[in-house]
Design an enzyme around this catalytic site. Structure first.
Site, PDB file in Angstrom:
ATOM      1  N   ASP A 476     -43.120 -16.473 -51.530  1.00 26.35           N
ATOM      2  CA  ASP A 476     -42.712 -17.886 -51.560  1.00 26.35           C
ATOM      3  C   ASP A 476     -41.622 -18.122 -52.604  1.00 26.35           C
ATOM      4  OD1 ASP A 476     -42.756 -20.550 -50.890  1.00 26.35           O
ATOM      5  OD2 ASP A 476     -44.920 -20.771 -51.129  1.00 26.35           O
ATOM      6  N   ASP A 546     -43.348 -26.217 -43.830  1.00 25.68           N
ATOM      7  CA  ASP A 546     -44.675 -26.647 -44.298  1.00 25.68           C
ATOM      8  C   ASP A 546     -45.225 -27.742 -43.399  1.00 25.68           C
ATOM      9  OD1 ASP A 546     -44.908 -24.882 -46.324  1.00 25.68           O
ATOM     10  OD2 ASP A 546     -44.603 -26.302 -47.962  1.00 25.68           O
TER      11      ASP A 546
HETATM   12  C1  GLA Z   1     -45.354 -23.670 -50.550  1.00 29.60           C
HETATM   13  C2  GLA Z   1     -45.568 -22.994 -49.217  1.00 29.60           C
HETATM   14  C3  GLA Z   1     -46.944 -23.332 -48.685  1.00 29.60           C
HETATM   15  C4  GLA Z   1     -47.988 -22.893 -49.679  1.00 29.60           C
HETATM   16  C5  GLA Z   1     -47.707 -23.516 -51.033  1.00 29.60           C
HETATM   17  C6  GLA Z   1     -48.613 -22.947 -52.092  1.00 29.60           C
HETATM   18  O1  GLA Z   1     -45.293 -25.034 -50.425  1.00 29.60           O
HETATM   19  O2  GLA Z   1     -44.569 -23.368 -48.332  1.00 29.60           O
HETATM   20  O3  GLA Z   1     -47.163 -22.741 -47.443  1.00 29.60           O
HETATM   21  O4  GLA Z   1     -47.982 -21.498 -49.761  1.00 29.60           O
HETATM   22  O5  GLA Z   1     -46.373 -23.282 -51.454  1.00 29.60           O
HETATM   23  O6  GLA Z   1     -48.351 -23.483 -53.334  1.00 29.60           O
END
Ligand code: GLA
Length: 779
Positions: A476, A546
């Site tokens: 990420d 997301d």
């Molecule tokens: C980001 C990612 C999510 C999740 C969060 C965790 O927003 O896109 O899918 O993994 O971080 O903090």
């Protein structure tokens, strides 16, 4: 195929030609890029050359011997500053004397039998034909090399450039594009894909009329604000017909795609690293390499262009163990738990996952340091003993014993100020020492311009990935850049931070993906904030957004599909109401959208009803039966009011299609499903999966059929719902590919006048999957 006829160069793919020549003034004149032309001599090329007899008034001529040439009105392979061309330039260099005039003239050209390696950046694989053209600015002893790679069967040509400083004085490179396309006219639509967090990839079609239009990212990543994939098309181009250029960059940093209509109606397109806040010092002998630009032309509409891009990405961008391998169905812990995870909960959820057929369990954020919220611990990659009292390996072994592979979430590029890493290395972050820093998600960005930081992360991540049986990593990156400053670099190199960061990132990813070739890496950056070809060189799939709402996701995935294959697009079925939009959609629709690409689930399976779990088990079995098509099939977007997709096996004997409705329009109940990609004269079986609907979905309409009055949502209503199911419609036809491609008239959808098994229950946000299989014998 690359051919040279006297002073002209012809690059040919299966269906396209790209032609340029050497001008008498020694610049390179662009002549053509588009549908394949038959060329067998330099005479054949003559009609493509603009016949300049005099330069337009009030322009500069390049030199006295050529009064007919004003570079402002020429189509060029690389536009420069200071010799008459006043359009957006390809290259901009400030020399030691302060001048920014560049006069790069043709020196030589050669054809190479493989792609010349790019030392600092990832590039496309598997090429055998490259044209290398060298231009030299004699005054300042600087060389500009242009590289063209021809991917014949993919209809792809890539371009990139290299600047070499042969001067003893240093030069400042303020801009180096990767490609430039100059067109005779500007009758184009420029399509860009813009958005933000949870709202990625909104398609925008800009009619090109005048001036300069820029699509760019300045977030430090390729960004959800403006994806580097763009298109230039004719205004009449549709999914199935018409001219279109698909254009992308193999780069994950700030990018720039500009179209400019010049004063004489010609149009220039350039793309490359965003020149904003970019400047690179090159000392004697130093070189700078631009990222590689990917160009595809199709005369047969957007789908055809996308198909070529998809095959090229699957074969020449994605690499390693997972390149052509079917990907696992995963359960991700994030939306079910957020930061509140612990061993017990995870094991419970993993057991539920195993029962429905999930392959891989992914522990998302929250497992390390004291990570109970997003304010601390990034940088401290040791498990939290409060949450995992028996350690990470123990948990992984337990998950393996359940019969699932294990995956883990990391965000290695970041650090919270509240972390041991930051306390120990306060000078390892991108920040201006002694100033107030702006933060995003309470975190700072590690300085990947500093090789020590890259080495440290390589070691820490290697240790983590070797500490247990880790099969998958979600990588990420949740910030955009601010306070752009590297404490590692001297003052006169601070404009190099953005690009050096990406070089450092690629080094880190190169080490890790080579040390752990069997780990499946999935890219993520708050969803789609770094969805690009650079990341796909290291990670075969990327978490697309997301936003897991099926209706938003349909549009997001649909837009990605213009430039990226389904194998790159990772999608999850999540809870309802949806956590990002609070919209309620059926489990069916959530799956029907998510299955086009890499399928996962992100909801607390341990909390779901048996009915829902049974349905999920069926979905996963269904997905696995068609996984190859959903991940690697030939994908088509179909032009029609109803959202309609179709994905077809390589041998064209099998296909899966979908229709999705946003809102019901009363008295418009006759819908069609339209197939694509089938063999016209082949006979197919067209069918759907028979469904049963909960009677509660019809609300108090139950009283139109019930002999006794039933109060809506009463206990009686629940009891009836348990035993009485409403039969779904059945589609079952045997016909030819050409008729399925024309369209199938589906069962009439529900509209106020009663319901039976001949009626399609098709409410707001409803969808259907249809299956198409070759008949074993002609029916
Ligand atoms: C980001 C990612 C999510 C999740 C969060 C965790 O927003 O896109 O899918 O993994 O971080 O903090």
């Amino acid at each position: 195929m690359i051919k040279q006829y006297d002073q002209s160069f012809v690059l040919e793919t299966a269906h396209t030609s790209y032609i340029f020549r050497l001008l008498p003034t020694k610049q390179l004149e662009h002549l053509y890029y588009g549908k394949k032309l038959t060329v067998s001599s330099s005479k054949d090329i003559e009609p493509l050359i603009e016949q300049h007899a005099f330069a337009p008034g009030n322009t500069n001529i390049y030199d006295e011997e050529h009064p007919e040439y004003s570079l402002e009105d020429m189509r060029l392979e690389a536009g420069m500053i200071g010799k008459g061309d006043i359009r957006v330039p390809f290259v901009e260099i400030i020399h030691a004397d302060g001048s920014s005039t560049n006069d790069f003239l043709y020196h030589d050209a050669k054809i190479n039998t493989s792609h010349t390696p790019i030392k600092s950046l990832p590039y496309a694989l598997n090429n055998k034909e490259e044209l290398e053209v060298t231009l030299v600015d004699e005054t300042y002893a600087v060389t500009l090399k242009l590289y063209y790679n021809v991917y014949y069967e993919y209809d792809i040509i890539t371009r990139r450039a290299v600047v070499i400083n042969n001067n003893k004085d240093e030069i400042r490179l303020n801009r180096l594009m990767s490609t430039q396309l100059d067109f005779l006219n500007h009758n184009f639509v420029f399509t860009t894909f813009n958005g933000s967090w949870t709202n990625e990839m909104n398609r925008h079609d800009h009619a090109v009329e005048s001036g300069l239009y820029i699509n760019a990212s300045f977030t430090g990543g390729s960004s959800s604000r403006a994806n580097p994939f763009v298109m230039l098309s004719d205004k009449h181009t549709t999914e199935d017909e018409g001219d279109v250029y698909g254009l992308n960059l193999i780069y994950s940093g700030n990018h720039y795609e500009a179209v400019e209509v010049g004063s004489y109606g010609k149009m220039r397109f350039v793309s490359g690293i965003n020149p904003q806040n970019f400047s690179f010092l090159l000392e004697e002998g130093e070189i700078f390499e631009s990222p590689e630009a990917v160009m595809c032309f199709s005369a047969h509409g957007f789908n055809d262009m996308s198909m070529h891009m998809h095959s090229f990405i699957n074969d020449c961008i994605v690499r390693g163990t997972w390149q052509h391998q079917e990907r696992p169905v995963l359960l991700n812990s994030w939306e079910a738990n957020y930061f509140k995870i612990n061993e017990q909960k995870l094991i419970k959820q993993a057991k539920a996952a195993k029962k429905v057929g999930i392959d891989l369990f992914v522990m998302d954020d929250g497992w390390f340091g004291k990570r109970d919220n997003d304010q601390s611990s990034l940088g401290d990659w040791q498990y939290d003993p409060k949450k995992l009292p028996h350690g990470l390996k123990h948990l992984v072994d337990k998950i393996n014993a359940i019969g699932l592979d294990f995956g883990i979430w990391v965000e290695p590029e970041m650090v919270n100020v509240d972390s041991d890493l930051y306390r120990n290395h306060p000078n390892w972050t991108i920040e201006i020492p002694g100033c107030n820093q702006s933060e995003g998600r309470h975190q700072r960005i590690l300085d990947l311009c500093n090789p020590e930081v890259v080495d440290y992360l390589t070691d820490v991540m290697s240790e983590l990935f070797s500490s247990a049986n880790i099969k998958y990593v979600k990588w990420d990156m949740n910030r955009t850049f601010s306070d752009i400053y590297s404490p590692y670099l001297p003052a006169n190199r601070q404009q190099e931070v953005f690009h050096r960061y990406i070089i450092g990132l690629y080094k880190l990813l190169h080490h890790l993906t080579h040390s752990f070739p069997d780990i499946l890496f999935e890219g993520c950056a708050s969803g789609g904030n770094r969805f690009d070809l650079g990341m796909l060189c290291f990670m075969p799939q990327i978490w697309a957004s997301d936003n897991t709402d099926a209706i938003c996701r349909y549009k997001i995935q649909n837009s990605y599909s213009y430039g990226y294959p389904l194998s790159a697009i990772s999608n999850h079925v999540s809870s309802t109401p949806n956590h990002q939009t609070l919209r309620t959609t059926s489990l069916d629709t959530r799956y029907n959208v998510a299955c086009f690409g890499i399928l996962g689930y992100e909801t607390n399976l341990a909390d779901l009803s048996n009915e829902a779990l049974e349905e999920i088990a069926k979905q996963i079995a269904h997905y696995k039966a068609h996984r190859k098509i959903f991940q690697f099939g030939t994908f088509y977007r179909v032009n029609q009011e109803l959202h309609n997709w179709c994905v077809v096996s390589d041998d064209q004997e099998e296909a899966v299609g979908m229709i999705l409705q946003e809102l019901v329009l009363p008295n418009h109940q006759f819908h069609q499903f339209i197939a694509r990609g089938l063999k016209e004269d082949m006979h197919y079986h067209f069918f759907n999966e028979e469904k049963q609907y909960n009677v509660k979905l019809f609300g108090d309409l139950i009283n139109t059929a019930s002999p006794v009055h039933i109060k809506q949502d009463s206990l009686a209503h629940q009891v009836v719902a348990k035993f009485v199911k409403m039969p779904g419609e059945v589609e079952d036809m045997h016909t030819t590919g050409s008729i399925l491609t024309h369209g199938v008239c589906l069962k009439q959808a529900f509209s106020a006048n009663g319901y039976n098994e001949q009626v399609r229950y098709f409410q707001d946000f409803a969808s259907r999957l249809y299956f198409i299989e070759k008949e074993s014998e002609k029916q």
